[in-house]
Design a protein around this motif. Structure first.
Motif, short mmCIF file in Angstrom:
data_model
loop_
_atom_site.label_atom_id
_atom_site.label_comp_id
_atom_site.label_asym_id
_atom_site.label_seq_id
_atom_site.Cartn_x
_atom_site.Cartn_y
_atom_site.Cartn_z
N TYR A 19 0.79 -1.23 0.00
CA TYR A 19 0.00 0.00 0.00
C TYR A 19 0.83 1.30 0.00
CZ TYR A 19 -3.37 -3.63 0.69
OH TYR A 19 -4.10 -4.77 0.53
N PHE A 284 -9.68 -3.00 3.18
CA PHE A 284 -8.43 -2.61 3.82
C PHE A 284 -7.25 -3.43 3.35
CE2 PHE A 284 -5.42 -2.69 7.44
CZ PHE A 284 -5.18 -1.32 7.57
N ASP A 285 -7.46 -4.72 3.13
CA ASP A 285 -6.36 -5.59 2.69
C ASP A 285 -6.94 -6.59 1.69
OD1 ASP A 285 -3.81 -6.54 2.49
OD2 ASP A 285 -3.71 -7.42 4.49
N ASN A 320 -8.71 0.50 -3.62
CA ASN A 320 -9.40 0.47 -2.33
C ASN A 320 -8.71 1.30 -1.25
OD1 ASN A 320 -11.39 -1.18 -3.38
ND2 ASN A 320 -10.44 -3.07 -2.69
N ARG A 321 -7.57 1.89 -1.59
CA ARG A 321 -6.90 2.82 -0.66
C ARG A 321 -6.79 4.22 -1.27
NH1 ARG A 321 -3.56 0.86 3.65
NH2 ARG A 321 -4.17 -1.29 4.13
N PRO A 329 -7.84 6.74 4.00
CA PRO A 329 -7.91 5.38 3.45
C PRO A 329 -7.03 4.36 4.15
CG PRO A 329 -6.63 6.78 2.01
CD PRO A 329 -7.25 7.68 3.03
N ASP A 330 -5.96 4.79 4.81
CA ASP A 330 -5.08 3.84 5.49
C ASP A 330 -5.55 3.53 6.91
OD1 ASP A 330 -3.36 3.58 3.29
OD2 ASP A 330 -2.30 5.41 3.84
N HIS A 341 -15.87 -0.25 -2.13
CA HIS A 341 -14.66 -0.99 -2.52
C HIS A 341 -14.92 -1.82 -3.78
CE1 HIS A 341 -16.13 -4.97 -1.31
NE2 HIS A 341 -16.63 -4.41 -0.22
#
Length: 404
Positions: A19, A284-285, A320-321, A329-330, A341
């Motif tokens: 990221y 997020f991931d 998505n970030r 976003p983080d 997303h």
């Protein structure tokens, strides 16, 4: 002059945490050429969404290694919903969606809850006396395989066959593949195809309430049905996509929760946040980081024109970030409400199994929270060494205080 990136998606530091690298590249431009991969990459939500939705971009299956015969592996892709465009895609998706609409997700909802409870019993037993237990091996991996097996009507004694086949096949979606991995994927594909042909034959003789029986029975408005190769391919896709994505959302997501105790606490305090938490885990991931398409005609994405015949990939984790779409976003926020997303894709290739995946994920996360009130990391999670399919290979936890 085209904007180029030298980002190495196979570099260990990128695989470990892509990221910050995405953010640095995004500052240079939304769409950049990658000379080593010979394709364009997107770094923003808008560009990735455009790639997923553009009708002049297609999924055009072609063997990656034409000189290496892989007939079984090729068979389960050339007939796949995911690897075709209209009109073939339209026909396949209509038939598959109609079969899914026969209530299979709702039929499985209570069964998923029981499977999650049974696996949680095993986690509690393995973690008894303060021992650490691998949550991937004991919980995250078995649950989606068992759910897909239930969905397809695979007899329980055969469930252990499915996960090794899936694991071998999906390694082919990475960009660094060994000869041994290619051979393993072809063998797994051949064994899985043979197994599914036998299962289809059995369901033709004796239909049940499983999805295979529904797929066999489904007839399009013009009388068309799925061919046997299309049936086999659809079942393979459901296992590979459904199993891998769900395993990795659970692995990545539980890792994030245990590394953000404030968010874990908020979720424990308000279980009604589980649905929004699941969406945040996916954002997020992201379990799938990259989705390729090929231009069938010159196509503009952002400031770039992708010539016909050239590939462009949506980097879903970067999308998505994107701070242009996601506030802070983080930050991991299980209560995030505005969360568009791209974890399930978009456009005509939006994941047909998304409703089932959401039921699985909500049930598995809710069961973990309820059964293990003091779940904690026992050691640093071990990441898988691949980029495209992002996941945790081992997640050692302690389960002190487990409830029945």
């Amino acid at each position: 002059m085209r904007l180029a990136t030298e980002l190495d998606l196979t570099a260990p530091d990128v695989v470990a945490d892509p990221y910050p690298h995405f953010a640095a590249a995004r500052a240079d431009g939304a769409v950049q050429w990658h000379d080593g991969m010979q394709m364009w990459l997107t770094f923003t939500h808008a560009a990735a969404s455009a790639v997923l939705r553009a009708r002049s971009l297609g999924r055009l299956w072609a063997p990656r290694w034409p000189s290496v015969p892989m007939p079984a592996f090729d068979l389960i892709h050339v007939n796949s919903l995911l690897e075709n465009e209209p009109p073939t895609h339209t026909r396949l998706r209509r038939l598959i969606a109609a079969a899914f609409a026969r209530g299979h997700v709702e039929r499985l909802r209570p069964r998923i809850a029981r499977l999650a409870e049974r696996l949680a019993d095993g986690v509690a037993e393995a973690g008894g006396g303060g021992a650490s237990v691998d949550l991937i091996a004991h919980y995250a991996e078995p649950l989606p395989v068992q759910v897909i097996a239930e969905l397809l009507g695979v007899p329980e004694p055969d469930w252990p066959l499915l996960r090794p086949w899936s694991n071998a096949i999906v390694k082919m979606y990475e960009y660094a593949v060994s000869d041994a991995q290619r051979a393993a994927a072809e063998q797994a594909s051949a064994e899985f195809v043979a197994y599914l042909r036998a299962l289809v034959a059995e369901r033709r003789r004796t239909p049940g309430d499983d999805l295979v029986s529904s797929l066999i029975a489904e007839t399009d408005a013009d009388g068309a049905r799925l061919s046997e190769d299309e049936l086999v391919t659809t079942c393979t896709l459901l296992l590979n996509a459904g199993h891998e994505a769900t395993v990795n959302v659970v692995g990545n997501g539980v890792t994030a929760l245990l590394q953000h105790p404030d968010q874990l606490g908020a979720l424990r305090a308000d279980p009604d946040l589980v649905p929004s938490a699941v969406e945040e885990l996916i954002r997020f991931d992201s379990p799938l980081q990259l989705f390729e398409r090929t231009a069938v005609a010159d196509t503009q994405i952002g400031d770039v024109v992708v010539p016909a015949g050239v590939k462009i990939a949506a980097l879903l984790g970067a999308a998505n970030r994107d701070p242009a779409v996601f506030a802070d976003p983080d930050r991991f926020d299980v209560g995030r409400r505005d969360n568009p997303h791209l974890g399930f894709g978009a456009g005509i290739h939006f994941c047909v199994g998304a409703p089932l995946a959401r039921v699985e994920l909500q049930s598995s996360l809710g069961t973990l929270l309820r059964r293990f009130p003091r779940l904690a990391l026992a050691e640093t999670p071990v990441r898988r060494p691949e980029f495209v399919i992002r996941g945790v290979r081992s997640l050692q936890v302690t389960t002190e205080g487990a409830t029945g």
